[in-house]
Design a protein around this motif. Structure first.
Motif, PDB file in Angstrom:
ATOM      1  N   ALA A 424      -0.079   7.087   7.665  1.00  0.00           N
ATOM      2  CA  ALA A 424      -0.729   8.390   7.596  1.00  0.00           C
ATOM      3  C   ALA A 424       0.306   9.503   7.515  1.00  0.00           C
ATOM      4  CB  ALA A 424      -1.632   8.582   8.819  1.00  0.00           C
ATOM      5  N   ALA A 425       1.391   9.377   8.310  1.00  0.00           N
ATOM      6  CA  ALA A 425       2.434  10.393   8.261  1.00  0.00           C
ATOM      7  C   ALA A 425       3.111  10.423   6.896  1.00  0.00           C
ATOM      8  CB  ALA A 425       3.457  10.138   9.361  1.00  0.00           C
ATOM      9  N   GLY A 426       3.355   9.233   6.312  1.00  0.00           N
ATOM     10  CA  GLY A 426       3.964   9.187   4.989  1.00  0.00           C
ATOM     11  C   GLY A 426       3.069   9.805   3.931  1.00  0.00           C
ATOM     12  N   ARG A 495      -5.570   5.411  13.342  1.00  0.00           N
ATOM     13  CA  ARG A 495      -4.724   6.448  13.925  1.00  0.00           C
ATOM     14  C   ARG A 495      -5.145   7.837  13.458  1.00  0.00           C
ATOM     15  NH1 ARG A 495       1.578   4.344  13.575  1.00  0.00           N
ATOM     16  NH2 ARG A 495       1.544   3.035  15.460  1.00  0.00           N
ATOM     17  N   LEU A 496      -5.460   7.948  12.173  1.00  0.00           N
ATOM     18  CA  LEU A 496      -5.829   9.255  11.646  1.00  0.00           C
ATOM     19  C   LEU A 496      -7.157   9.726  12.227  1.00  0.00           C
ATOM     20  CD1 LEU A 496      -4.831  11.452   9.783  1.00  0.00           C
ATOM     21  CD2 LEU A 496      -6.020  10.348   7.896  1.00  0.00           C
ATOM     22  N   ARG A 497      -8.101   8.800  12.434  1.00  0.00           N
ATOM     23  CA  ARG A 497      -9.378   9.200  13.048  1.00  0.00           C
ATOM     24  C   ARG A 497      -9.170   9.650  14.495  1.00  0.00           C
ATOM     25  NH1 ARG A 497      -9.518   7.118   8.045  1.00  0.00           N
ATOM     26  NH2 ARG A 497     -11.518   7.638   7.035  1.00  0.00           N
ATOM     27  N   ILE A 498      -8.244   9.006  15.194  1.00  0.00           N
ATOM     28  CA  ILE A 498      -7.928   9.475  16.550  1.00  0.00           C
ATOM     29  C   ILE A 498      -7.524  10.945  16.493  1.00  0.00           C
ATOM     30  CG2 ILE A 498      -6.220   9.275  18.411  1.00  0.00           C
ATOM     31  CD1 ILE A 498      -6.219   6.231  17.869  1.00  0.00           C
ATOM     32  N   ARG A 499      -6.672  11.276  15.540  1.00  0.00           N
ATOM     33  CA  ARG A 499      -6.207  12.671  15.446  1.00  0.00           C
ATOM     34  C   ARG A 499      -7.335  13.613  15.059  1.00  0.00           C
ATOM     35  NH1 ARG A 499      -5.445  16.713  16.271  1.00  0.00           N
ATOM     36  NH2 ARG A 499      -3.826  18.197  15.711  1.00  0.00           N
ATOM     37  N   TRP A 500      -8.251  13.171  14.203  1.00  0.00           N
ATOM     38  CA  TRP A 500      -9.362  14.034  13.815  1.00  0.00           C
ATOM     39  C   TRP A 500     -10.309  14.283  14.988  1.00  0.00           C
ATOM     40  CZ3 TRP A 500     -10.762  11.346   8.516  1.00  0.00           C
ATOM     41  CH2 TRP A 500      -9.788  11.701   7.574  1.00  0.00           C
ATOM     42  N   VAL A 501     -10.583  13.255  15.761  1.00  0.00           N
ATOM     43  CA  VAL A 501     -11.458  13.442  16.921  1.00  0.00           C
ATOM     44  C   VAL A 501     -10.808  14.394  17.919  1.00  0.00           C
ATOM     45  CG1 VAL A 501     -12.549  12.294  18.876  1.00  0.00           C
ATOM     46  CG2 VAL A 501     -12.599  11.214  16.623  1.00  0.00           C
TER      47      VAL A 501
END
Length: 686
Positions: A424-426, A495-501
């Protein structure tokens, strides 16, 4: 004569009045007590202000008589030592080590009165807090063959079952002044030599086993006399006789972790939560992570349930997120051979094998379902400003529950699924580079169009710079997946969904702050989750809510540490000692900017010096660290650094050249490791 003799009273050390620290000062009083108890103390007298000794004669004649008796020994003129003895010195909480003057090798009446004047004037230089505290201690100067410092406990390791000795040829003054390091010994309480580290100049060690045994006996006797471990200056005369030159309590003992304390460190979670978390952030984000990791460990057989019920996988220390390193497998087992022979982990894995086999096959589909549910819920949530308060609280509650599931699946995906593909970071960096190439501004609009960019920003309840929050991900591609993330592997998608929540929860809390706290998010961030939910439902705020202050920013934590019973951090040595590393002098762990004592002092200064000059004591308050090329952990400035809780390392080779001003440094006062940002970390021990 340079001093007002009519204002000074001579009190012999053998006089009971000399044992009163309010009269004779801490240094002289300790020697008077030691002498009365039969410890080997040189004779001498104390000059005290006349008001402290009413009824005692003052004047030049009593002073001349006392000087003459002490200065005339077997030879015609015996040199004297004239030392400070302030009421502020050598207390149980502060040694004031080296802050006042001492004059060595004083001969003749004129030199004697000049030395007394020098000591009295050092009281004025120490500042208004030292006013009217000074007495003057006078003793013969010992022509020591070997001298040094004896600590009746190890203040760096916090161990009272160890003795530390630093010794040099001659008197101890060069050692305590920080000019030299000396030979360093570690002894058991009974005097058994545990280690001996020469000063690097070669040659034979200055103290033999018999002398070290006598020092151990002196330490035990002094401990009984004073009721606790002592910091003792000593000297062996040319005739081999041992003398106690000064005794004061060991101050600033380091914390020591109890047996069984968990090994903690920021490693696995520092990237997700790099700063200090406020209480509400901890409850919204870290508590679900801890629950999800525990669930993953249970399913994977990584730890017994009795441990998972009592040991959190992640937690906060001083507001900073840390992980249980052994529980998460971030460090090897303490006893790898015994661990391999232990049948319990294998048994747990056998019982969990059928679950793991099924999980490895089912996890990708489970993750797709969970990701779809999260995307659907986020897309269905109206803008927070248009939602009733009860629905906002329900959204926060849903977020906590789904974060637990996301963390559990993300952890299992990392352990069970084959890594590969972009991150996701890349992906976010690629989107950012493309946007910058087009001249697009990096703002909330760009993030709203490319929600993958949130992977580059750590979560925070604080309003974003500029006050404009990023919109939640809503734009979808043909498959209903937010654009830019369709090709991410399973773990990265989770991981990206964790950040969105987390971002959704932050926006909801900001809306609640606008409704109930005048827009001040900090007023809500200091609450716990249960308190916020109750308050949103109409309950009164906690009685102390208005008095709560946000957690302050604090220095980063060591890579690995344990907690003492009082909550203090005890760094854990975990690496091989790098060439050029020094010796830990205590004070904990700190990071900051190298400063050589010249020019403007940075706010987070790490003072890097050639030697531990006691005159640097005024610079200690507020330092982030202290690094010296020479000096002993038992020197005056090292003692003061521990009292101020300044992380200190001594004996760091070529420190001034290696760490020029402006270098970002980490200083470990436990291990003596000093690392610049561009230097590699110490290699882990197997």
């Amino acid at each position: 004569m340079g001093i007002d003799a009519d204002r000074l009273v001579v009190v012999p050390l053998r006089d009971a009045l000399a044992a009163d620290p309010e009269v004779a000062g801490g240094k002289a009083a300790a020697l008077a007590v030691a002498a009365a108890a039969g410890l080997p103390v040189l004779p001498g007298f104390v000059l005290v202000p006349a008001p402290r000794a009413p009824g005692r004669p003052a004047g030049e004649e009593p002073l001349r008589r006392a000087w003459r008796e002490l200065a005339t020994g077997q030879d015609s003129e015996r040199p004297l030592v004239v030392r400070s003895s302030s009421r502020l010195e050598d207390t149980g909480t502060s040694a004031m080590a080296g802050r006042f003057a001492s004059v060595l090798g004083v001969t003749g009446w004129e030199d004697f009165t000049a030395a007394v004047r020098t000591v009295l004037e050092s009281e004025r230089r120490a500042g208004p807090a030292a006013a009217d505290t000074m007495a003057v201690l006078v003793q013969p100067m010992l022509r020591a063959a070997v001298g040094g410092v004896l600590f009746g406990a190890d203040p760096v390791a916090g161990r009272e079952d160890r003795l530390l000795v630093s010794a040099v040829r001659g008197g101890p003054h060069r050692l305590v002044s920080g000019q030299v390091r000396g030979t360093h010994y570690e002894l058991s309480r009974l005097g058994r030599v545990l280690s001996a580290e020469p000063d690097g100049r070669g040659g034979e060690l200055p103290l033999g086993r018999r002398q070290l045994g006598r020092l151990a006996r002196l330490a035990r006797r002094a401990r009984r006399v004073f009721g606790g471990p002592q910091d003792i200056e000593f000297g062996f005369g040319a005739d081999g006789r041992l003398w106690l030159l000064q005794s004061r309590p060991v101050t600033a003992m380091a914390a020591r972790a109890p047996r069984g304390a968990r090994l903690l460190g920021p490693g696995p979670v520092a990237e997700t939560f790099p700063g200090v978390l406020q209480p509400l952030e901890e409850d919204l984000w870290l508590a679900p992570m801890a629950h999800g990791l525990a669930l993953a460990l249970d399913l994977g057989g990584g730890a017994p349930r009795r441990v998972l019920r009592t040991v959190p996988a992640v937690r906060t220390v001083g507001g900073r997120a840390v992980a249980d390193l052994r529980l998460l497998g971030a460090v090897p087992a303490r006893h790898p051979v015994l661990h391999a022979l232990n049948p319990l982990p294998g048994t747990r894995r056998t019982h969990a094998a059928w679950r793991i086999g099924r999980l490895r096959a089912a996890l990708p589909l489970l993750a797709v379902d969970l990701v779809a549910d999260v995307d659907r819920e986020l897309a269905a949530l109206p803008p927070p400003g248009s939602v009733p308060t009860g629905q906002l609280v329900a959204a926060l509650s849903w977020g906590r529950a789904v974060l637990s599931a996301l963390h559990a699946q993300e952890s299992l995906a990392g352990a069970l699924l084959r890594p590969g593909g972009t991150t996701a970071a890349g992906e976010a960096l690629a989107v950012l580079a493309a946007a910058q190439a087009r001249g697009a501004r990096v703002d909330a609009g760009l993030i709203a169009r490319n929600p993958v960019l949130l992977a580059l920003v750590p979560p925070s309840l604080a309003p974003p710079p500029g006050g404009t929050a990023a919109a939640l991900p809503r734009r979808t591609g043909p498959t209903g997946t937010p654009r830019g993330v369709a090709a991410l592997p399973v773990r990265e998608g989770l991981r990206l969904r964790i950040r969105w929540v987390q971002e959704m929860q932050a926006r909801v809390v900001r809306e609640l702050a606008a409704r109930h706290a005048g827009g001040d998010v900090a007023r809500l961030a200091v609450l716990r989750w249960e308190e916020l939910a109750a308050g949103a439902g109409g309950a009164d705020p906690p009685p102390d809510a208005a008095a709560r202050a946000p957690r302050p920013q604090s220095p980063p934590l060591p890579e690995a540490f344990r907690l003492a019973d009082d909550g203090r951090v005890v760094p854990e040595p975990h690496g091989r000692r790098r060439p050029g590393a020094g010796q830990g002098a205590g004070g904990g762990y700190g990071t900051g900017t190298a400063w050589h004592g010249e020019g403007p002092r940075p706010g987070d200064a790490v003072l890097v010096v050639r030697a531990l000059d006691p005159q640097l004591a005024a610079e200690l308050p507020g330092l982030a660290g202290l690094v010296s090329e020479t000096g002993s952990v038992l020197s005056h400035l090292a003692v003061l650094a521990r009292e101020y809780r300044v992380p200190a390392a001594v004996g760091v080779a070529d420190a001034l050249e290696r760490f020029p001003p402006g270098t970002r440094l980490g200083v470990d006062g436990a291990t003596g490791q000093v690392a610049a940002e561009d230097e590699p970390r110490a290699e882990r021990a197997p």
